[in-house]
Design a protein around this motif. Structure first.
Motif, PDB file in Angstrom:
ATOM      1  N   TYR A 314       0.830  -1.204   0.000  1.00 53.55           N
ATOM      2  CA  TYR A 314       0.000   0.000   0.000  1.00 53.55           C
ATOM      3  C   TYR A 314       0.869   1.260   0.000  1.00 53.55           C
ATOM      4  CZ  TYR A 314      -3.201   3.558   1.795  1.00 53.55           C
ATOM      5  OH  TYR A 314      -3.927   4.712   1.973  1.00 53.55           O
ATOM      6  N   ALA A 315       1.841   1.306   0.914  1.00 54.36           N
ATOM      7  CA  ALA A 315       2.734   2.475   0.968  1.00 54.36           C
ATOM      8  C   ALA A 315       3.605   2.560  -0.272  1.00 54.36           C
ATOM      9  CB  ALA A 315       3.596   2.405   2.228  1.00 54.36           C
ATOM     10  N   TYR A 347      -5.630  -0.225  -3.412  1.00 53.33           N
ATOM     11  CA  TYR A 347      -6.970  -0.657  -3.024  1.00 53.33           C
ATOM     12  C   TYR A 347      -6.983  -2.150  -2.684  1.00 53.33           C
ATOM     13  CZ  TYR A 347      -8.615   3.773  -5.019  1.00 53.33           C
ATOM     14  OH  TYR A 347      -8.823   5.106  -5.292  1.00 53.33           O
ATOM     15  N   LEU A 348      -6.293  -2.935  -3.481  1.00 53.11           N
ATOM     16  CA  LEU A 348      -6.279  -4.378  -3.268  1.00 53.11           C
ATOM     17  C   LEU A 348      -5.627  -4.722  -1.931  1.00 53.11           C
ATOM     18  CD1 LEU A 348      -6.785  -7.229  -4.353  1.00 53.11           C
ATOM     19  CD2 LEU A 348      -4.574  -7.105  -5.526  1.00 53.11           C
ATOM     20  N   PHE A 353      -5.926  -6.259   3.794  1.00 51.06           N
ATOM     21  CA  PHE A 353      -5.509  -5.959   5.171  1.00 51.06           C
ATOM     22  C   PHE A 353      -6.724  -5.949   6.097  1.00 51.06           C
ATOM     23  CE2 PHE A 353      -4.688  -3.285   8.765  1.00 51.06           C
ATOM     24  CZ  PHE A 353      -3.363  -3.474   9.096  1.00 51.06           C
ATOM     25  N   TRP A 354      -7.783  -5.272   5.680  1.00 49.09           N
ATOM     26  CA  TRP A 354      -8.973  -5.180   6.535  1.00 49.09           C
ATOM     27  C   TRP A 354      -9.600  -6.544   6.769  1.00 49.09           C
ATOM     28  CZ3 TRP A 354     -11.028  -0.540   3.278  1.00 49.09           C
ATOM     29  CH2 TRP A 354     -10.401   0.637   3.712  1.00 49.09           C
ATOM     30  N   TRP A 355      -9.705  -7.355   5.729  1.00 46.03           N
ATOM     31  CA  TRP A 355     -10.309  -8.680   5.877  1.00 46.03           C
ATOM     32  C   TRP A 355      -9.465  -9.569   6.784  1.00 46.03           C
ATOM     33  CZ3 TRP A 355     -15.040 -10.377   4.468  1.00 46.03           C
ATOM     34  CH2 TRP A 355     -15.773  -9.593   3.573  1.00 46.03           C
ATOM     35  N   TYR A 384     -14.624   0.338  -2.863  1.00 46.76           N
ATOM     36  CA  TYR A 384     -13.294   0.499  -3.451  1.00 46.76           C
ATOM     37  C   TYR A 384     -13.231  -0.093  -4.853  1.00 46.76           C
ATOM     38  CZ  TYR A 384     -11.206   2.675   0.545  1.00 46.76           C
ATOM     39  OH  TYR A 384     -10.890   3.591   1.517  1.00 46.76           O
ATOM     40  N   TRP A 385     -14.009  -1.142  -5.119  1.00 46.19           N
ATOM     41  CA  TRP A 385     -14.116  -1.640  -6.498  1.00 46.19           C
ATOM     42  C   TRP A 385     -14.747  -0.564  -7.378  1.00 46.19           C
ATOM     43  CZ3 TRP A 385     -18.360  -2.362  -9.669  1.00 46.19           C
ATOM     44  CH2 TRP A 385     -18.141  -3.095 -10.845  1.00 46.19           C
ATOM     45  N   TRP A 386     -15.771   0.100  -6.856  1.00 41.69           N
ATOM     46  CA  TRP A 386     -16.429   1.200  -7.567  1.00 41.69           C
ATOM     47  C   TRP A 386     -15.437   2.327  -7.844  1.00 41.69           C
ATOM     48  CZ3 TRP A 386     -20.344   4.991  -4.926  1.00 41.69           C
ATOM     49  CH2 TRP A 386     -20.949   5.795  -5.900  1.00 41.69           C
ATOM     50  N   ARG A 387     -14.636   2.699  -6.838  1.00 44.02           N
ATOM     51  CA  ARG A 387     -13.617   3.729  -7.033  1.00 44.02           C
ATOM     52  C   ARG A 387     -12.660   3.338  -8.155  1.00 44.02           C
ATOM     53  NH1 ARG A 387     -10.810   5.949  -1.625  1.00 44.02           N
ATOM     54  NH2 ARG A 387      -9.793   7.206  -3.251  1.00 44.02           N
TER      55      ARG A 387
END
Length: 424
Positions: A314-315, A347-348, A353-355, A384-387
């Motif tokens: 992500y970073a 996004y991926l 990470f959240w899951w 986030y898929w929409w984004r």
């Protein structure tokens, strides 16, 4: 002689050239790491030290971009240094442009002054920064515009069209004004948010006690994740600040689609839907990985390492932008770093990470809580898929992105993995 078909295909199908070199991001990364180490050594964890972290990130990237990459010579800047018009030739254009620029500043200031949330909590620090920087920006913008207009191939940009409309001049193009306003809306909204979260994350990293850190998988994971977010915030903040044509980091276009703005804004305050108590808050009835795997050291190490790796991706996606990071804009197509694996690595990795950190199917309450948390986190991932899709729609207006997207579909690690999963 041995022939490697995969290597031959890679040579015949090279990855599209990135709009910014990896060197710029590396220079900024070295600056941030060096300053963070110095701040930890001397206990400098306050807001001024956090702002200096932005300087440590941005200055090396500026120097690298100009001295090594020589980005100021690119045709994509819209600058021709051989023009060197007399300032008298461009003075009328520059004055109209300054009128449009100052009107834009005034509109942004009015929005900040009207929004009460901008003066509470962490946002108050962003307003402190803006009120002190405003006089400097206003003064320096005059010689900057007068100087740059002498070399611009087409100085009558969106700022000029806004100024011309305000001054009642002919030749105004409404779409140029709308594009200008969208660009400044992105910068005004997101820069305030980024500056608001600069000091807390930096302070948490610098103040963290390292006693016993290397033997505690949870403490080490949290410390490294905090550092990754410190990197991310520094690069993102610098990206919103350094929108300059001589750095070739200007905004080519801001997303013109309302769906893209809706998808992005609901992920940030004050519109955020995922915050505690919000309609998409999936945390009630759940715990996190440290609870579910307590007493299982090897699982804590494994899950912790995976979470650190996801945060690093992500970073790394933000670092890859160098001085060009920005939501809802096209500032040049990035194809290196994590963007060589996926169109949307940030996004991926964020959603994985959240899951993994929450595991919403496990619950402290009933199966209803587990179902609700799983569905809500699924909705968050859907946003986030929409984004991602609305961003692709905007970037696809750029032929360079279409070339990159087609290459990614053929050669990208994530698309190839998904095809393998589908058996195609």
């Amino acid at each position: 002689m041995y022939h490697d078909p995969a290597l031959a295909q890679a040579v015949a199908d090279p990855r599209p050239v990135s709009a910014v070199s990896a060197g710029a991001g590396l220079a900024g990364l070295i600056g941030v790491v060096g300053w963070c180490a110095l701040a930890r050594a001397f206990g400098m964890d306050g807001p001024y030290a956090a702002l200096l972290n932005l300087v440590a990130c941005g200055l090396p990237m500026i120097l690298w971009s100009l001295a090594v990459d020589k980005v100021h010579r690119r045709s994509s800047t819209g600058i021709d240094w051989a023009l060197a018009r007399s300032w008298r030739e461009t003075l009328d254009v520059s004055l109209v442009k300054l009128a449009g620029l100052f009107a834009t500043f005034a509109a942004i200031a009015l929005i900040y002054a009207t929004g009460r949330f901008y003066w509470d909590g962490n946002f108050a620090f962003a307003m402190w920064c803006f009120t002190r920087a405003a006089p400097v920006v206003l003064v320096l913008s005059v010689p900057y515009v007068l100087w740059l207009d002498r070399y611009l191939i087409e100085p009558k940009d969106g700022t000029w069209h806004l100024g011309a409309w305000l001054c009642g001049q002919p030749g105004v193009e409404p779409e140029a004004i709308f594009a200008h306003l969208r660009s400044w809306a992105v910068k005004g909204f997101f820069l305030a948010f980024m500056l608001a979260i600069v000091p807390p994350g930096f302070g948490d990293f610098v103040r963290r006690d390292m006693a016993g850190l290397w033997s505690d998988p949870v403490a080490l994971t949290n410390w490294l994740v905090t550092f990754m977010f410190t990197l991310d915030v520094a690069f993102a903040s610098v990206g919103y600040i350094l929108t300059f044509r001589p750095l070739d980091s200007h905004i080519r276009s801001a997303n013109p689609f309302a769906a893209a703005w809706a998808a992005a804004l609901i992920c940030y305050p004050p519109f955020i839907l995922m915050q505690d108590g919000g309609p998409l808050d999936y945390h009630p009835g759940t715990s996190d990985w440290t609870h579910w795997f307590a007493g299982q050291p090897w699982l804590l190490w494994l899950i912790g390492a995976t979470l650190v790796a996801l945060t690093a991706i992500y970073a790394g996606a933000t670092v890859a932008f160098g001085p060009r990071f920005s939501n809802l804009t096209n500032r040049g197509i990035i194809t290196h770093g994590p963007y060589a694996w996926s169109r949307h690595p940030a996004y991926l990795s964020k959603n994985l990470f959240w899951w993994l950190s929450t595991i919403p199917v496990l619950t402290l309450g009933s199966w209803v809580d587990a179902t609700r948390a799983t569905l809500l986190l699924g909705a968050v991932s859907g946003i986030y898929w929409w984004r991602a899709k609305t961003e692709e729609r905007h970037l696809a207006l750029d032929p360079n992105y279409r070339t990159y997207s087609e290459w990614m579909e053929r050669r990208g690690l994530v698309p190839r993995f998904l095809r393998w999963m589908r058996g195609s």
